[in-house]
Design an enzyme around this catalytic site. Structure first.
Site, PDB file in Angstrom:
ATOM      1  N   HIS A 154      -2.268   8.729   6.151  1.00  0.00           N
ATOM      2  CA  HIS A 154      -2.560   6.638   5.397  1.00  0.00           C
ATOM      3  C   HIS A 154      -3.638   6.285   5.640  1.00  0.00           C
ATOM      4  CE1 HIS A 154      -2.128   2.936   3.665  1.00  0.00           C
ATOM      5  NE2 HIS A 154      -1.747   2.862   4.811  1.00  0.00           N
TER       6      HIS A 154
ATOM      7  N   LYS B  47      -9.511   8.325   2.539  1.00  0.00           N
ATOM      8  CA  LYS B  47     -10.117   7.152   2.767  1.00  0.00           C
ATOM      9  C   LYS B  47     -11.799   7.212   2.602  1.00  0.00           C
ATOM     10  CE  LYS B  47      -5.960   4.447   3.013  1.00  0.00           C
ATOM     11  NZ  LYS B  47      -5.247   5.650   2.683  1.00  0.00           N
TER      12      LYS B  47
ATOM     13  N   GLU C 195      -0.646   5.780  13.503  1.00  0.00           N
ATOM     14  CA  GLU C 195      -0.554   7.549  13.045  1.00  0.00           C
ATOM     15  C   GLU C 195      -0.944   8.378  13.444  1.00  0.00           C
ATOM     16  OE1 GLU C 195      -0.865   8.992   7.958  1.00  0.00           O
ATOM     17  OE2 GLU C 195      -2.392   7.244   8.885  1.00  0.00           O
TER      18      GLU C 195
ATOM     19  N   CYS D 289       0.426  -1.197   0.022  1.00  0.00           N
ATOM     20  CA  CYS D 289       0.243   0.519   0.660  1.00  0.00           C
ATOM     21  C   CYS D 289       0.950   1.680   0.232  1.00  0.00           C
ATOM     22  CB  CYS D 289      -1.251  -0.105   1.482  1.00  0.00           C
ATOM     23  SG  CYS D 289      -2.358  -1.720   1.303  1.00  0.00           S
TER      24      CYS D 289
ATOM     25  N   HIS E 297      -9.974   2.361   0.326  1.00  0.00           N
ATOM     26  CA  HIS E 297      -8.166   1.867   0.601  1.00  0.00           C
ATOM     27  C   HIS E 297      -7.776   1.589  -0.986  1.00  0.00           C
ATOM     28  CE1 HIS E 297      -4.646   1.660   1.079  1.00  0.00           C
ATOM     29  NE2 HIS E 297      -3.964   0.471   2.373  1.00  0.00           N
TER      30      HIS E 297
ATOM     31  N   PHE F 132       2.094  -3.303   4.269  1.00  0.00           N
ATOM     32  CA  PHE F 132       2.175  -4.467   4.751  1.00  0.00           C
ATOM     33  C   PHE F 132       3.780  -5.188   4.887  1.00  0.00           C
ATOM     34  CE2 PHE F 132      -1.602  -6.733   4.494  1.00  0.00           C
ATOM     35  CZ  PHE F 132      -2.986  -6.308   5.871  1.00  0.00           C
TER      36      PHE F 132
END
Length: 486
Positions: free
Chosen positions: A357, A401, A368, A216, A406, A472
């Site tokens: 994100h 998002k 985050e 991502c 996503h 990931f």
């Protein structure tokens, strides 16, 4: 280092094939042992954004999707109409690119590609072709001579590529006739670098052809890497971004098994993606593409191109922590943001807006928040006195998002496009569905970040923007865009 008593002169002679060259030892000493110092700022070319293109669940077109985003529209829909296999999934919501006429912001492959090209390309490649054409048209960059083509490159990736192509071909191969059922385009439709390859072939670009696949974080890495090709002089212009289209029952099942997707909002799809909200329960998978035309500043000025913004900084890091989960402290994310600002030569207090994100997962959103707090607030995270912001409410952060889900490998590039448009228009895009802020996202006892909940906000001076992407494997990237002032 070389073993024995071999001198650098012996090694140098060996590197020339032991030829009997009359080497000037003083020259070698000056160039190898004592190279001439180079001022890095003078050596690195400045990079600007001159074109934008996007295909998103809010529609086709950068401006079209941006207009719908700031209006508070959602691109999340039910997947129940896609067939029985989707009905069997625990998660029945996705961010699908809407079908329809080009003039209405809809997707029809025939608007962008011939039937022959459609046969050769997976859907994510098709999205990248459309976004690239829009960005090139926006930049008005149509290289004609060989030199211009050799100095124009493409850096475009995908996080997963084509699930559908692999799945369908595997079934045909094993159940319905073996090799005769395998298309000669099967392998080219799988290769991640072929999205960049198709763009290069379409327009005759002969500069760097590069592909990134970092889950991502792909989109942000693609744009950041492309900027360095320009900064180091390998290209004058780079078409940069990413694309993704893997909304398939197998992909959904895989993410469900890792407990990544929300399964709580199947009856109300537009409410499913809820960054930082107390009732969030996982992300919603989406698809699309985002492409930028990046250009050396001197090149853009010479041809009088419209400049949206400057890409002033790019930071990359690794968590080295866990297969899918970030560390609670968000230290890797913080390092990526700090590096982006360091390369831009800017302190945290100058940041006007952060496009986060934040995917609507329990762990990721909290990590985050802590990373942003450590970077931006004084005292904390090593921020020196006077470099950070004094109060949490001065920090503007939102996650787009909430509107589109996503987009996996395409997320970073689409969000970079929207970050640049936020700077252009002086508008902070909203975090949809943030009805009740989770208590874990309150940095201190006195106030919260401005998460731009529910509605877009006007801001007079959006001069510095960070946009984050994490993936990931613990891969992180942050891009720093600044307003270009001549």
């Amino acid at each position: 280092m070389f073993g024995g008593d071999r001198s650098i002169w012996d090694v140098t002679l060996f590197s020339f094939g032991k030829s009997r060259l009359n080497l000037d030892r003083d020259l070698i000493s000056r160039t190898i042992l004592h190279p001439t110092p180079v001022d890095s700022e003078d050596a690195m070319r400045r990079v600007v954004v001159t074109g934008l293109g996007a295909v998103t669940p809010l529609g086709v077109g950068a401006q079209h999707s941006w207009t719908r985003l700031v209006a508070g529209n959602s691109g999340l829909v039910s997947t129940r109409s896609l067939g029985d296999a989707f009905d069997q999934q625990q998660c029945q919501v996705a961010g699908l690119v809407p079908s329809g006429k080009k003039e209405d912001g809809g997707w029809q492959a025939s608007d962008w590609l011939s039937r022959d090209d459609q046969r050769k390309m997976s859907r994510y490649m098709q999205y990248s072709m459309a976004a690239a054409k829009e960005a090139l048209d926006d930049a008005k960059w149509y290289p004609e001579n060989e030199c211009q083509k050799e100095m124009t490159g493409v850096c475009l990736g995908s996080g997963i590529g084509s699930f559908e192509e692999v799945f369908n071909t595997s079934l045909f191969f094993s159940q319905n006739g073996g090799a005769k059922k395998v298309s000669p385009y099967f392998v080219p439709k799988l290769l991640i670098n072929l999205a960049a390859g198709h763009i290069s072939m379409r327009y005759g670009f002969k500069g760097p052809s590069h592909a990134v696949t970092t889950a991502c974080t792909t989109g942000a890495h693609s744009i950041g890497d492309a900027s360095r090709f320009i900064a180091f002089g390998d290209a004058d212009v780079m078409i940069a971004g990413s694309a993704e289209s893997c909304i398939h029952p197998l992909a959904l099942t895989g993410f469900e098994r890792s407990r990544s997707l929300t399964v709580d909002f199947n009856d109300s799809p537009t409410k499913a993606s809820r960054p930082w909200d107390a009732s969030r329960s996982g992300f919603v998978i989406g698809e699309g593409a985002g492409v930028m035309v990046l250009e050396a500043l001197d090149h853009a000025l010479a041809r009088k191109a419209h400049i949206y913004a400057e890409l002033a900084g790019y930071g990359s890091s690794s968590d080295a922590h866990h297969l899918t989960a970030p560390p609670e402290s968000g230290h890797g994310a913080c390092r990526a943001m700090r590096l982006a600002l360091r390369h831009a030569g800017l302190p945290p207090r100058t940041v006007s807006y952060i496009n986060a994100h934040a995917t609507s997962t329990k762990l990721g959103d909290v990590a985050e928040t802590r990373a942003i707090e450590a970077l931006m607030l004084e005292p904390g995270g090593g921020t020196l006195s006077g470099e950070g912001k004094k109060h949490a409410q001065e920090i503007n952060v939102s996650s787009t998002k909430g509107a589109v889900g996503h987009l996996l490998g395409a997320a970073g590039s689409v969000e970079a496009v929207w970050s640049v448009l936020a700077m252009r228009d002086g508008i902070l895009p909203p975090t949809l569905n943030l009805d009740h802020l989770d208590e874990q996202h309150k940095p201190d006892s006195n106030s919260n970040f401005n998460y731009v909940p529910l509605r877009a906000q006007k801001m007079d001076d959006v001069n510095v923007v960070l946009t984050n992407s994490f993936g990931f494997g613990g891969t992180n990237a942050s891009l720093c865009f600044t307003k270009y002032i001549q």
